[in-house]
Design a protein around this motif. Structure first.
Motif, PDB file in Angstrom:
ATOM      1  N   VAL A   1       0.978  -1.104  -0.338  1.00 26.87           N
ATOM      2  CA  VAL A   1       0.071  -0.204   0.055  1.00 26.87           C
ATOM      3  C   VAL A   1       1.049   1.302   0.269  1.00 26.87           C
ATOM      4  O   VAL A   1       2.268   1.178   0.569  1.00 26.87           O
ATOM      5  CB  VAL A   1      -1.042  -0.106   1.083  1.00 26.87           C
ATOM      6  N   LYS A   2      -0.127   2.501  -0.192  1.00 22.48           N
ATOM      7  CA  LYS A   2       0.881   3.509   0.113  1.00 22.48           C
ATOM      8  C   LYS A   2       0.765   4.357   1.597  1.00 22.48           C
ATOM      9  O   LYS A   2       0.276   3.627   1.685  1.00 22.48           O
ATOM     10  CB  LYS A   2      -0.308   4.446  -1.106  1.00 22.48           C
ATOM     11  N   ALA A   3       1.546   4.707   1.391  1.00 20.17           N
ATOM     12  CA  ALA A   3       1.925   5.094   2.776  1.00 20.17           C
ATOM     13  C   ALA A   3       0.640   5.519   3.573  1.00 20.17           C
ATOM     14  O   ALA A   3       0.351   5.431   4.727  1.00 20.17           O
ATOM     15  CB  ALA A   3       2.872   6.671   3.470  1.00 20.17           C
ATOM     16  N   ASN A   4      -0.708   6.420   2.728  1.00 20.01           N
ATOM     17  CA  ASN A   4      -1.241   6.711   3.989  1.00 20.01           C
ATOM     18  C   ASN A   4      -2.268   5.306   4.390  1.00 20.01           C
ATOM     19  O   ASN A   4      -3.370   5.831   5.205  1.00 20.01           O
ATOM     20  CB  ASN A   4      -2.492   7.862   3.082  1.00 20.01           C
ATOM     21  N   LEU A   5      -1.902   4.119   3.320  1.00 16.54           N
ATOM     22  CA  LEU A   5      -2.604   3.082   3.694  1.00 16.54           C
ATOM     23  C   LEU A   5      -1.983   2.418   4.732  1.00 16.54           C
ATOM     24  O   LEU A   5      -2.874   1.508   4.941  1.00 16.54           O
ATOM     25  CB  LEU A   5      -3.437   2.104   2.731  1.00 16.54           C
ATOM     26  N   GLU A   6      -1.001   2.774   4.807  1.00 14.93           N
ATOM     27  CA  GLU A   6      -0.006   1.734   6.263  1.00 14.93           C
ATOM     28  C   GLU A   6      -0.885   0.591   7.255  1.00 14.93           C
ATOM     29  O   GLU A   6      -0.089  -0.215   8.169  1.00 14.93           O
ATOM     30  CB  GLU A   6       1.372   2.058   6.045  1.00 14.93           C
ATOM     31  N   LYS A   7      -1.357   1.801   7.940  1.00 14.69           N
ATOM     32  CA  LYS A   7      -2.084   1.710   8.813  1.00 14.69           C
ATOM     33  C   LYS A   7      -3.303   0.555   9.277  1.00 14.69           C
ATOM     34  O   LYS A   7      -3.716   0.105  10.385  1.00 14.69           O
ATOM     35  CB  LYS A   7      -2.153   3.309   9.659  1.00 14.69           C
ATOM     36  N   PHE A   8      -3.412   0.535   7.921  1.00 15.36           N
ATOM     37  CA  PHE A   8      -4.355  -0.463   7.950  1.00 15.36           C
ATOM     38  C   PHE A   8      -4.294  -1.686   7.746  1.00 15.36           C
ATOM     39  O   PHE A   8      -5.385  -2.906   8.000  1.00 15.36           O
ATOM     40  CB  PHE A   8      -5.868  -0.525   6.934  1.00 15.36           C
ATOM     41  N   LEU A   9      -2.994  -2.024   7.523  1.00 19.69           N
ATOM     42  CA  LEU A   9      -2.024  -3.205   6.786  1.00 19.69           C
ATOM     43  C   LEU A   9      -2.593  -4.271   8.111  1.00 19.69           C
ATOM     44  O   LEU A   9      -2.516  -3.760   9.355  1.00 19.69           O
ATOM     45  CB  LEU A   9      -1.346  -2.936   6.525  1.00 19.69           C
ATOM     46  N   PRO A  10      -2.539  -5.473   8.227  1.00 22.27           N
ATOM     47  CA  PRO A  10      -3.148  -6.699   8.277  1.00 22.27           C
ATOM     48  C   PRO A  10      -1.700  -6.710  10.202  1.00 22.27           C
ATOM     49  O   PRO A  10      -0.957  -5.525  10.157  1.00 22.27           O
ATOM     50  CB  PRO A  10      -2.205  -8.229   7.860  1.00 22.27           C
ATOM     51  N   VAL A  11      -2.369  -7.406  11.018  1.00 25.95           N
ATOM     52  CA  VAL A  11      -0.858  -7.223  12.553  1.00 25.95           C
ATOM     53  C   VAL A  11      -0.275  -8.409  11.645  1.00 25.95           C
ATOM     54  O   VAL A  11      -1.650  -9.136  12.090  1.00 25.95           O
ATOM     55  CB  VAL A  11      -1.502  -6.788  13.673  1.00 25.95           C
ATOM     56  N   PRO A  12       0.817  -8.601  13.149  1.00 27.36           N
ATOM     57  CA  PRO A  12       1.225  -8.152  12.876  1.00 27.36           C
ATOM     58  C   PRO A  12       2.034  -7.299  11.483  1.00 27.36           C
ATOM     59  O   PRO A  12       2.848  -7.710  11.267  1.00 27.36           O
ATOM     60  CB  PRO A  12       2.488  -8.519  13.931  1.00 27.36           C
TER      61      PRO A  12
ATOM     62  N   ARG B   1      -1.398  -2.237  16.365  1.00 24.54           N
ATOM     63  CA  ARG B   1      -1.962  -0.504  15.356  1.00 24.54           C
ATOM     64  C   ARG B   1      -3.449  -0.606  15.445  1.00 24.54           C
ATOM     65  O   ARG B   1      -4.508  -1.480  15.069  1.00 24.54           O
ATOM     66  CB  ARG B   1      -1.439  -1.636  14.048  1.00 24.54           C
ATOM     67  N   ALA B   2      -3.386   0.514  15.806  1.00 24.47           N
ATOM     68  CA  ALA B   2      -5.097   1.231  16.165  1.00 24.47           C
ATOM     69  C   ALA B   2      -5.699   1.037  15.167  1.00 24.47           C
ATOM     70  O   ALA B   2      -7.290   1.030  15.271  1.00 24.47           O
ATOM     71  CB  ALA B   2      -5.608   2.064  16.579  1.00 24.47           C
ATOM     72  N   ASN B   3      -5.544   0.802  13.565  1.00 28.70           N
ATOM     73  CA  ASN B   3      -6.341   1.646  12.873  1.00 28.70           C
ATOM     74  C   ASN B   3      -6.560  -0.177  12.090  1.00 28.70           C
ATOM     75  O   ASN B   3      -7.114   0.033  10.604  1.00 28.70           O
ATOM     76  CB  ASN B   3      -5.763   2.362  11.580  1.00 28.70           C
ATOM     77  N   SER B   4      -5.014  -1.227  12.507  1.00 23.02           N
ATOM     78  CA  SER B   4      -5.626  -2.415  11.442  1.00 23.02           C
ATOM     79  C   SER B   4      -6.918  -3.184  11.500  1.00 23.02           C
ATOM     80  O   SER B   4      -7.405  -3.066  12.009  1.00 23.02           O
ATOM     81  CB  SER B   4      -4.445  -3.151  12.117  1.00 23.02           C
ATOM     82  N   VAL B   5      -6.768  -3.733   9.692  1.00 21.05           N
ATOM     83  CA  VAL B   5      -7.652  -5.032   9.602  1.00 21.05           C
ATOM     84  C   VAL B   5      -7.864  -5.616  11.020  1.00 21.05           C
ATOM     85  O   VAL B   5      -8.889  -7.008  10.803  1.00 21.05           O
ATOM     86  CB  VAL B   5      -7.551  -4.973   8.350  1.00 21.05           C
ATOM     87  N   GLY B   6      -6.433  -6.096  10.972  1.00 13.85           N
ATOM     88  CA  GLY B   6      -6.696  -7.131  12.022  1.00 13.85           C
ATOM     89  C   GLY B   6      -5.689  -8.680  11.416  1.00 13.85           C
ATOM     90  O   GLY B   6      -4.792  -8.396  10.939  1.00 13.85           O
TER      91      GLY B   6
ATOM     92  N   VAL C   1      -9.819 -13.587  12.777  1.00 14.22           N
ATOM     93  CA  VAL C   1      -9.085 -13.522  10.779  1.00 14.22           C
ATOM     94  C   VAL C   1     -11.203 -14.204  10.863  1.00 14.22           C
ATOM     95  O   VAL C   1     -11.372 -13.712  10.093  1.00 14.22           O
ATOM     96  CB  VAL C   1      -9.185 -14.800  10.647  1.00 14.22           C
ATOM     97  N   LEU C   2     -11.550 -14.224  11.872  1.00 14.33           N
ATOM     98  CA  LEU C   2     -12.633 -14.792  11.504  1.00 14.33           C
ATOM     99  C   LEU C   2     -14.063 -13.268  11.424  1.00 14.33           C
ATOM    100  O   LEU C   2     -14.886 -13.631  10.402  1.00 14.33           O
ATOM    101  CB  LEU C   2     -13.260 -15.422  12.930  1.00 14.33           C
ATOM    102  N   LYS C   3     -13.410 -11.944  11.992  1.00 16.94           N
ATOM    103  CA  LYS C   3     -14.132 -11.252  12.346  1.00 16.94           C
ATOM    104  C   LYS C   3     -13.926 -10.816  10.653  1.00 16.94           C
ATOM    105  O   LYS C   3     -15.025 -10.077  10.066  1.00 16.94           O
ATOM    106  CB  LYS C   3     -13.371 -10.543  12.993  1.00 16.94           C
ATOM    107  N   ASN C   4     -12.988 -10.631  10.177  1.00 15.53           N
ATOM    108  CA  ASN C   4     -12.644 -10.368   8.943  1.00 15.53           C
ATOM    109  C   ASN C   4     -13.747 -10.770   7.435  1.00 15.53           C
ATOM    110  O   ASN C   4     -14.147  -9.946   6.732  1.00 15.53           O
ATOM    111  CB  ASN C   4     -11.447 -10.110   8.490  1.00 15.53           C
ATOM    112  N   TYR C   5     -13.504 -12.149   7.853  1.00 14.12           N
ATOM    113  CA  TYR C   5     -14.815 -12.918   6.836  1.00 14.12           C
ATOM    114  C   TYR C   5     -16.032 -12.747   6.890  1.00 14.12           C
ATOM    115  O   TYR C   5     -16.333 -12.764   6.491  1.00 14.12           O
ATOM    116  CB  TYR C   5     -14.160 -14.329   7.136  1.00 14.12           C
ATOM    117  N   VAL C   6     -16.241 -12.541   8.830  1.00 13.24           N
ATOM    118  CA  VAL C   6     -17.567 -12.330   8.293  1.00 13.24           C
ATOM    119  C   VAL C   6     -18.316 -10.718   8.656  1.00 13.24           C
ATOM    120  O   VAL C   6     -19.298 -10.484   8.037  1.00 13.24           O
ATOM    121  CB  VAL C   6     -18.363 -13.162   9.879  1.00 13.24           C
ATOM    122  N   ARG C   7     -18.052  -9.808   8.493  1.00  7.66           N
ATOM    123  CA  ARG C   7     -17.020  -8.593   9.094  1.00  7.66           C
ATOM    124  C   ARG C   7     -19.009  -7.909   7.777  1.00  7.66           C
ATOM    125  O   ARG C   7     -20.269  -7.051   8.078  1.00  7.66           O
ATOM    126  CB  ARG C   7     -17.168  -8.022   9.404  1.00  7.66           C
TER     127      ARG C   7
END
Lengths: 475, 434
Positions: free
Chosen positions: A282-293, A307-312, B154-160
């Motif tokens: 991603v570009k820098a402005n989207l980095e905070k959304f990348l999966p953890v870790p 990373r508070a904004n990460s998609v997990g 992971v589950l949350k990402n798949y179902v949300r």
């Protein structure tokens, strides 16, 4: 004429059993109420098992067997050193929860690989976690959603061209978007069609460049401008990166998110369909959304979960580490010049082969091609031959058929991607085979293959009466 | 180039606008094989593997022995350098191998059908939840509070984005999910249970689980360790509709990568199952043959209406899995499972004898929770300094278990290894090393 090995190889449960000592059930410390008695698995000795799978392997075609120009799948040769480096216990026998201080080597490789992928694509940050290209698309689409939500916007549409890979619409749907498909014009994105669907509802435009016809979207800068104008993101499907690596970068074209397929571009073997990897950049402005870790470096290498904004998480751990290690090895081996040369040769090979086929087969749409091209077998229809028949007949010539019936916008499509690994002689033989087939009697072609371990498979019967395991065979 | 009538390779890249062409990449030039091999191996030396340093980490992934024959089988390059078997006549070897994999999964789980794998256990769970919704159109998916937090994420990402809700069910004093807390809630798409669960405990409540299923009318999705199924009744007897799991068999730990997600289900739901499925059929001469089947559910045909976007999977890992099962056979598998239980129980008993508490009892498979009489984090640090890796700290994700450790013990942990660990742990506990 080529002939693949053929065995009447029994199923494992049909093989002669070798009794191995029975387990003493009374000795297993679990409640008797849940103890299992029946376990219907064969017991064989090592010799029989190895012979069984060796026979099966000999009835399978791989890139080591011969040409495999499956369009958009980039079946290039996999250097053997890649297998060697991924083999030892320093790769296999490390646990994902080990203390960071005991996996510094693995973390260093992941960190370095991320940086190299950034350089190759022109992106600012990468996550190596997705396990396949389509998984990367799903991750990318999840980032698109997170980005717009973070901006307080609810955008529900993802646009893609009708030539897109099938995973694109499926991934966008999985991430909850409505899919808007736009028709192509002369094999490229139709700017008018794009204009007519771009709106405040557009979350992203998904594109591969060059596209699945092997045509470079030369209006890419304009496409990017228009997509950005409505506040949407531009997503790059990296399946075709082998066409531009070292020559141009998605990041410079205005793409915000990319996924790569290391098993294509970076020669990590496909394994019959996996394990693969689908890193997302991603570009820098989207980095905070990348999966953890995220792998970070200070005095050593660390896994950062804060990373508070990460998609997990997108997969359980950190991705398919052995695959990533192989990609890293390939990049070190090739280096900046080698990657560029691979691209140049792949594109040269594709254009050379296309030229040799133009005649018996039709090449739809004008202009140049990159690493792959699509031809149409529709001229053969009057003889009663379809693309499928040509594909099956190629098997008799000992070469793997191309991708067929894709992209769907070309009638009787055959999508060919020779890659940089094949020599001129090999390309000539492939072209000779295809051209010879066009001259053959329809009866021969429609009955092919004649030399494979089995004759043509009845695929509709498989779908009609499902036999999905040993015990489904009627006694 | 001659044939194409061009004098420069750049002519082929003419469609790329001048503005975005690059001169070169900012990565080092290529290196020789010997240099690359040396560089990688030097870097990897910084890792400490199970062989350098015994580890007792649990958490759903443990070291297991991989018979060398498995590695040789998956090193057949006809297998590993092939692609998805789109042309069955050229791919019978791969197809028959993964058909055998499907068969083995069905035998172990008691399910009617299996796909040839998902990416991993966690993505199997995500797809299972979505599948449950496709089947009964309900929105709530129940999960035990005590599953791995990564799987949960992971589950949350798949179902949300599928319009689904996740509801967590607390666990009771025995460490098992409290089935009474489920009640008879409506709107339940599925209930996820694990055997063994995250705390390693073996699930023995066959009748209760069947009852819950009837009450809620949701699908039972069960996550399993396939090895446990060699000695414990299959999930079909618990009323499971979908069975998922970690396909570690034949595949090393790999830092958590390159394994596979098991996915199987009952007959009536086959058409809602995601992933690639291999079927048997015949060729033109009537000879047995295999091919991919039910492809009309898939993304390359149905595009946006596909059941899932999955097209790659972990096919080679599936071959490793079935080769592993073949080599062990029925009895080998059962005795391996028994060894795992016995070794784990031995370790728990020994730890218990030096003052550890085993809060959830001794009915576990090859992982168990133990609470040391000293600070768990400090214990791990002391062990590390003695070239030994401790167990997994649970406190970060289960605050109520703040000083607990999750041990994973398998056939790789010999009595000597366990004794040594207990001895060193004992000394630390006694304060000799602290």
């Amino acid at each position: 004429m080529y002939k693949m090995a053929s065995y009447d190889e029994p199923l494992l449960n049909e093989m002669e059993e070798v009794k191995k000592g029975d387990t003493d059930d009374t000795d297993i410390p679990i409640p008797k109420s849940i103890m299992r008695r029946e376990l219907n698995l064969p017991s064989l000795d090592e010799r029989s098992v190895v012979k069984h799978f060796t026979h099966l392997s000999q009835m399978n075609y791989g890139i080591d067997t011969g040409t495999y120009p499956l369009g958009s799948c980039t079946m290039k040769y996999n250097p053997k050193i890649l297998e060697e480096v991924a083999r030892g216990d320093k790769v296999g026998y490390i646990h994902p929860y080990q203390h960071e201080s005991t996996v510094q080597g693995a973390l260093e490789i992941m960190y370095n690989l991320e940086k190299m992928l950034c350089e190759i694509t022109g992106m600012d940050a990468f996550s190596l976690q997705p396990i396949a290209g389509a998984h990367g698309e799903f991750t990318g689409m999840s980032i698109v959603r997170a980005y717009h939500e973070n901006n307080g916007e609810k955008r529900n549409e993802v646009i893609l061209p009708d030539s897109a890979h099938g995973t694109n619409p499926a991934s966008a749907r999985m991430a909850g978007f409505d899919v808007v498909e736009i028709p192509s014009r002369e094999g490229r994105v139709d700017m008018d069609a794009l204009h007519s669907v771009l709106s405040k509802n557009t979350a992203a435009f998904m594109l591969t460049n060059p596209n699945t016809l092997g045509i470079f979207e030369k209006d890419i800068l304009e496409i990017s401008r228009e997509v950005k104008k409505v506040g949407a993101l531009l997503y790059y499907d990296g399946a075709n990166l082998n066409a531009i690596m070292g020559k141009a970068r998605p990041g410079d074209m205005g793409f915000d998110i990319v996924h790569l397929n290391p098993h294509k571009t970076f020669a990590t073997p496909h394994g019959g369909g996996g394990p693969g990897a689908g890193p997302v950049g991603v570009k820098a402005n989207l980095e905070k959304f990348l999966p953890v870790p995220r792998t970070i470096k200070d005095e050593g290498y660390h896994l950062d979960y804060d990373r508070a904004n990460s998609v997990g998480k997108m997969s359980h751990f950190y991705g398919n580490f052995p695959v990533l290690l192989k990609a890293y090895t390939y990049i070190l081996l090739k280096g900046c010049d080698g990657l560029k040369e691979a691209t140049e040769r792949a594109v040269l090979n594709a254009n050379y082969l296309m030229k040799k086929l133009n005649g018996n087969y039709e090449v739809p749409f004008g202009g140049g091609r990159m690493h792959e091209f699509v031809i149409s077998a529709k001229r053969l229809r009057k003889k009663g031959i379809r693309a499928l028949d040509v594909a099956k007949r190629l098997i008799d010539y000992g070469v793997h058929p191309p991708t067929i019936y894709f992209p769907m916008i070309v009638e009787e499509a055959m999508m060919i991607e020779p890659t940089e690994s094949e020599s001129k002689e090999t390309l000539d033989r492939y072209a000779d085979a295809l051209n010879a087939i066009a001259e053959e009697d329809a009866e021969v072609v429609t009955n092919a293959p004649l030399n494979a371990p089995i004759k043509r498979v009845d695929e509709s019967k498989a779908a009609r009466s499902l036999i999905l395991k040993w015990s489904d065979f009627s006694p | 180039m001659e044939e194409l009538d061009i004098d420069s390779i750049d002519k082929l890249f003419g469609d790329i606008p001048e503005k975005i062409r690059i001169k070169g990449l900012g990565i080092p030039p290529g290196k020789s094989e010997i240099d690359v091999e040396r560089e990688i191996s030097d870097t990897l030396k910084k890792n400490r593997s199970f062989n350098d340093m015994p580890s007792f980490l649990g958490g759903g992934i443990q070291p297991h022995y991989v018979p060398p024959a498995v590695r040789h089988i998956v090193s057949r390059s006809e297998f590993y350098t092939s692609y998805t078997p789109y042309q069955p006549e050229f791919s019978q070897g791969m197809l028959q191998s993964v058909f055998e994999y499907q068969s083995v999964i069905c035998e172990l789980t008691g399910m009617d059908a299996a796909n040839i794998s998902m990416y991993d256990f966690a993505t199997s769970l995500g797809e299972a939840a979505r599948m449950a919704k496709r089947i009964n159109k309900k929105d709530t998916f129940l999960i035990p509070e005590n599953i791995s937090w990564e799987k949960k994420s992971v589950l949350k990402n798949y179902v949300r984005n599928a319009g689904m809700r996740i509801k967590e069910i607390p666990y009771g004093e025995n460490g098992k999910v409290n089935l009474f807390a489920i009640g008879d809630a409506g709107d339940v798409a599925g209930i996820y249970l694990e055997n063994p669960n995250f705390f390693g405990i073996i699930e023995d409540r066959i009748d209760e689980i069947r009852e819950i299923k009837e009450k809620t009318d949701g699908l039972i999705v069960m996550g399993v360790d396939p090895l446990l199924l060699a000695i414990v009744k299959p999930p079909s007897e618990y009323g499971a509709d979908i069975v998922i799991g970690d396909g570690w068999m034949g595949n090393p730990m790999n830092f958590g990568g390159s394994r596979l997600g098991i996915f199987s289900c009952r007959k009536e739901y086959i058409r809602q199952m995601p992933g690639r499925i291999i079927g048997a059929t015949t060729d033109r001469d009537g000879k047995r043959a295999f091919c991919m089947t039910m492809q009309t559910r898939e993304q390359h045909i149905r595009r946006k209406k596909a059941t899932s976007n999955i097209c790659s999977n972990e096919a080679l890992c599936a071959i490793a899995f079935v080769a592993y099962i073949s080599l062990l056979g029925r009895n080998g598998l059962r005795s391996l499972a028994a060894t795992n239980v016995k070794n784990a129980r031995y370790a728990a008993e020994e730890l218990s004898s030096i003052g550890f508490e085993i809060p959830f009892g001794m009915t576990f498979f090859n992982e168990f929770v133990a609470i040391p009489p000293v600070n768990a984090g400090e214990l791990n640090n002391s062990l590390l300094s003695k070239n030994m890796h401790g167990a997994l700290l649970l406190g970060n994700h289960f605050p109520e278990l703040k000083n607990a450790l999750l041990y994973g013990i398998t056939e790789m942990h010999s009595r000597e290894t366990i004794n040594k660990m207990v001895e060193v742990t004992g000394k630390i506990v006694e304060g000799k090393y602290v």
